[in-house]
Scaffold this motif. Structure first.
Motif, mmCIF file in Angstrom:
data_model
loop_
_atom_site.group_PDB
_atom_site.id
_atom_site.type_symbol
_atom_site.label_atom_id
_atom_site.label_comp_id
_atom_site.label_asym_id
_atom_site.label_seq_id
_atom_site.Cartn_x
_atom_site.Cartn_y
_atom_site.Cartn_z
ATOM 1 N N SER A 43 4.445 22.077 -20.056
ATOM 2 C CA SER A 43 3.530 22.502 -21.191
ATOM 3 C C SER A 43 3.148 24.011 -21.199
ATOM 4 C CB SER A 43 2.264 21.738 -21.185
ATOM 5 O OG SER A 43 2.801 20.308 -20.953
ATOM 6 N N ARG A 44 2.643 24.375 -19.780
ATOM 7 C CA ARG A 44 2.284 25.897 -20.004
ATOM 8 C C ARG A 44 3.293 26.902 -20.375
ATOM 9 N NH1 ARG A 44 0.197 25.449 -15.437
ATOM 10 N NH2 ARG A 44 -2.128 25.347 -16.401
ATOM 11 N N ARG A 61 3.790 9.763 -9.537
ATOM 12 C CA ARG A 61 3.005 10.201 -10.636
ATOM 13 C C ARG A 61 2.332 11.639 -10.751
ATOM 14 N NH1 ARG A 61 -2.026 7.659 -11.062
ATOM 15 N NH2 ARG A 61 -2.863 9.531 -10.468
ATOM 16 N N LEU A 62 1.846 11.911 -9.689
ATOM 17 C CA LEU A 62 1.207 13.377 -9.671
ATOM 18 C C LEU A 62 2.551 14.331 -9.822
ATOM 19 C CD1 LEU A 62 -1.424 12.714 -6.710
ATOM 20 C CD2 LEU A 62 -1.781 13.158 -9.176
ATOM 21 N N GLU A 102 3.522 14.384 -13.346
ATOM 22 C CA GLU A 102 2.212 15.308 -14.144
ATOM 23 C C GLU A 102 2.365 16.504 -13.961
ATOM 24 O OE1 GLU A 102 -0.673 11.193 -14.272
ATOM 25 O OE2 GLU A 102 -1.022 13.162 -12.986
ATOM 26 N N PHE A 145 3.874 26.651 -24.061
ATOM 27 C CA PHE A 145 2.867 27.346 -24.644
ATOM 28 C C PHE A 145 3.039 28.822 -24.767
ATOM 29 C CE2 PHE A 145 -1.123 29.729 -24.499
ATOM 30 C CZ PHE A 145 -1.821 29.286 -25.533
ATOM 31 N N LEU A 203 5.040 18.111 -15.892
ATOM 32 C CA LEU A 203 4.701 18.009 -17.237
ATOM 33 C C LEU A 203 3.839 19.239 -17.592
ATOM 34 C CD1 LEU A 203 5.213 16.386 -19.827
ATOM 35 C CD2 LEU A 203 3.167 15.004 -19.174
ATOM 36 N N GLU A 204 2.681 19.377 -16.779
ATOM 37 C CA GLU A 204 1.968 20.437 -17.181
ATOM 38 C C GLU A 204 2.569 22.012 -17.099
ATOM 39 O OE1 GLU A 204 -1.604 20.339 -14.736
ATOM 40 O OE2 GLU A 204 -2.846 19.312 -16.717
ATOM 41 N N TYR A 255 2.270 1.756 -3.471
ATOM 42 C CA TYR A 255 1.308 2.207 -4.280
ATOM 43 C C TYR A 255 1.116 3.662 -3.984
ATOM 44 C CZ TYR A 255 -3.446 3.747 -5.644
ATOM 45 O OH TYR A 255 -4.610 4.328 -5.939
ATOM 46 N N ARG A 284 1.843 6.959 -6.498
ATOM 47 C CA ARG A 284 0.903 7.737 -7.027
ATOM 48 C C ARG A 284 1.434 9.324 -6.751
ATOM 49 N NH1 ARG A 284 -2.485 10.380 -4.042
ATOM 50 N NH2 ARG A 284 -4.496 11.120 -4.822
ATOM 51 N N LYS A 293 0.882 -1.125 0.047
ATOM 52 C CA LYS A 293 -0.034 -0.214 -0.131
ATOM 53 C C LYS A 293 1.001 1.288 0.113
ATOM 54 C CE LYS A 293 -4.082 2.248 2.250
ATOM 55 N NZ LYS A 293 -4.481 2.319 3.428
#
Lengths: 180, 317
Positions: free
Chosen positions: B30-31, B19-20, B23, B34, B26-27, B12, B16, B9
């Motif tokens: 990306s921004r 991963r967050l 991400e 952009f 990454l965002e 996991y 998690r 657990k």
């Protein structure tokens, strides 16, 4: 549908029933089950999992979706605090969805099929939101609005008399503040 | 077993979280991308506008070269046409007075003839009409020549000046060479030997105004490279060569080093003094020839001279 929606559904299921239940639901739904927030997945995949959630909990599908919307709002506010922090009250926030949030999402994800939302003030205590989307996820929208109301500590009542599921071209969500 | 489950657990949860975080990175990236992209797009729009303005200014510079050439070419014939018309004007009064004398002579009595004749001769002498009638033919023919020369310049200018026409049409590039040469005649020093060896070439589907702009650029450069040279010579040839029309313009001027040759088609590169060249002439010429699916080649050696070869594919409608 963006992967973040799948991730938040996973959070909800894991919070309520544990990792094991989530894995079981994924297996039952027959989906691959690994989602990253920034990617886009088939809508049908989400609906399969939601269907399994409904089966497992044995509650009406609308209730599952509405609760998911409520839960999703809290998680989105956690991930993207700038959008809720930018607005001081519930109606201000709801009005900022289309011109601010959707605009920002569109900048990053041009492929996102966002619903169209326009808001009109009935009076200070009432706001009418018109929702249009080929996905017809107006119940999810209801849940999200409810989540926003919780965030801004503003009790509300939502009337949803005009609905795309009842042959209208849009849904009209009439949101009234409830005096407590 | 429950401890093992607890560890799974935890694993996991850690995955998690990772991963967050990934991400989120990454965002954010990306921004940033952009926003950078938006800045770049804005810069690109600005650059394109500036480029358009520069191309317009280069066209104006070409036009300036043309105007000074045309002004010079028109000025010469115009000054002697003006002088001839002036002479004609001065004598037209005398001729007008001569006419009533002529009429009067018809009614003069025999006895008064000698006196009348003397009056006429005196008048002719006073008005210098004898000389005038001798010169009249020449005056008229010179004036005609002058007018023809101006007409010719205007005709050349017309064939040159289709610079803004965007349509492609079949054109004889030899005519382009001849008219451009005439228009910039004053830029080529008088002691320059110009050898034209233009073969019969088929018409080429092109924008004649643009091709003339290229010819003008190369010819003006050649004329400038020949300044101060001994026995300056300009060799211009045209021929058909396996589906191409080839025009070569060779001068025996200063020439260029390899380093300069490598850069001459770069925008803003110029070896001319400040204010004398925009540094865009050859880069725009290169662009024009490329748009015609052609080639603009250079061969040069210091103190030997430079040859520009312009190749355009023969395409007809």
């Amino acid at each position: 549908m963006k992967g973040v929606v799948f991730n938040i559904l996973e959070d909800m299921v894991v919070e309520k029933g544990g990792v094991v239940l989530w894995q079981q639901l994924l297996n039952r739904a027959g989906v691959e089950g690994s989602y990253i927030s920034v990617d886009t997945y088939e809508d049908a995949e989400l609906f399969k999992i939601v269907h399994e959630v409904q089966q497992a909990l044995d509650i009406p599908l609308e209730d599952v979706i509405r609760s998911f919307g409520d839960f999703m709002f809290a998680k989105l506010a956690e991930r993207y605090p700038m959008f809720v922090e930018a607005e001081g009250d519930l109606f201000g926030f709801l009005k900022s969805i289309e011109p601010v949030i959707h605009l920002e999402v569109q900048k990053l994800y041009t492929e996102a099929n966002l619903p169209t939302i326009d808001c009109a003030n009935g009076d200070n205590n009432r706001l009418v939101m018109n929702y249009r989307s080929p996905r017809k996820l107006c119940i999810l929208a209801e849940g999200l609005i409810q989540g926003a109301a919780t965030y801004y500590q503003t009790p509300i009542n939502i009337e949803h008399d005009i609905c795309m599921h009842r042959e209208s071209d849009h849904c009209e969500l009439s949101i009234s503040k409830v005096n407590v | 077993m429950s401890e093992e489950l607890e560890l799974y657990k935890q694993a996991y949860e850690r995955e998690r979280k990772a991963r967050l975080a990934a991400e989120d990175v990454l965002e954010t990236r990306s921004r940033e991308l952009f926003l950078k992209n938006q800045e770049l797009e804005a810069s690109l729009v600005q650059l394109k506008a500036q480029q358009d303005a520069l191309i317009r200014s280069e066209k104006l510079a070409t036009l300036g070269t043309l105007v000074s050439g045309v002004a010079h070419e028109i000025n010469n014939p115009l000054s002697f046409v003006h002088s001839n018309v002036d002479t004609l004007g001065q004598h037209s009064d005398a001729i007008a007075k001569l006419y009533p004398l002529l009429i009067e002579s018809l009614a003069v009595d025999e006895s008064e003839r000698p006196a009348f004749a003397e009056r006429v001769f005196k008048f002719l002498e006073e008005e210098d009409l004898e000389y005038f009638t001798d010169e009249l033919d020449e005056l008229v023919s010179d004036t005609n020549d002058g007018v023809q020369r101006v007409k010719e310049i205007v005709r050349n200018l017309r064939s040159f000046a289709r610079m803004d026409a965007q349509v492609r049409t079949e054109a004889d590039l030899n005519e382009g060479i001849r008219s451009t040469l005439k228009l910039i005649n004053n830029q080529i020093s008088a002691n320059t030997r110009v050898n034209l060896s233009l073969e019969e070439i088929p018409p080429v589907l092109c924008n004649p105004g643009e091709i003339n702009q290229v010819l003008l650029n190369i010819l003006v450069n050649a004329a400038q490279a020949l300044e101060g040279q001994r026995e300056p010579t300009l060799e211009i040839t045209s021929k058909e060569n396996q589906g191409w029309v080839e025009i070569s313009i060779a001068d025996n001027g200063k020439g260029m080093t390899k380093e300069i040759q490598q850069r001459i088609f770069e925008p803003f590169y110029t070896t001319k003094d400040i204010g004398k060249g925009t540094g865009l002439g050859l880069s725009i010429s290169y662009g024009i020839i490329s748009h015609h699916q052609g080639e603009l080649l250079v061969d040069s050696a210091p103190n030997k001279g430079t040859t520009f070869t312009l190749r355009v594919p023969i395409q007809t409608r």
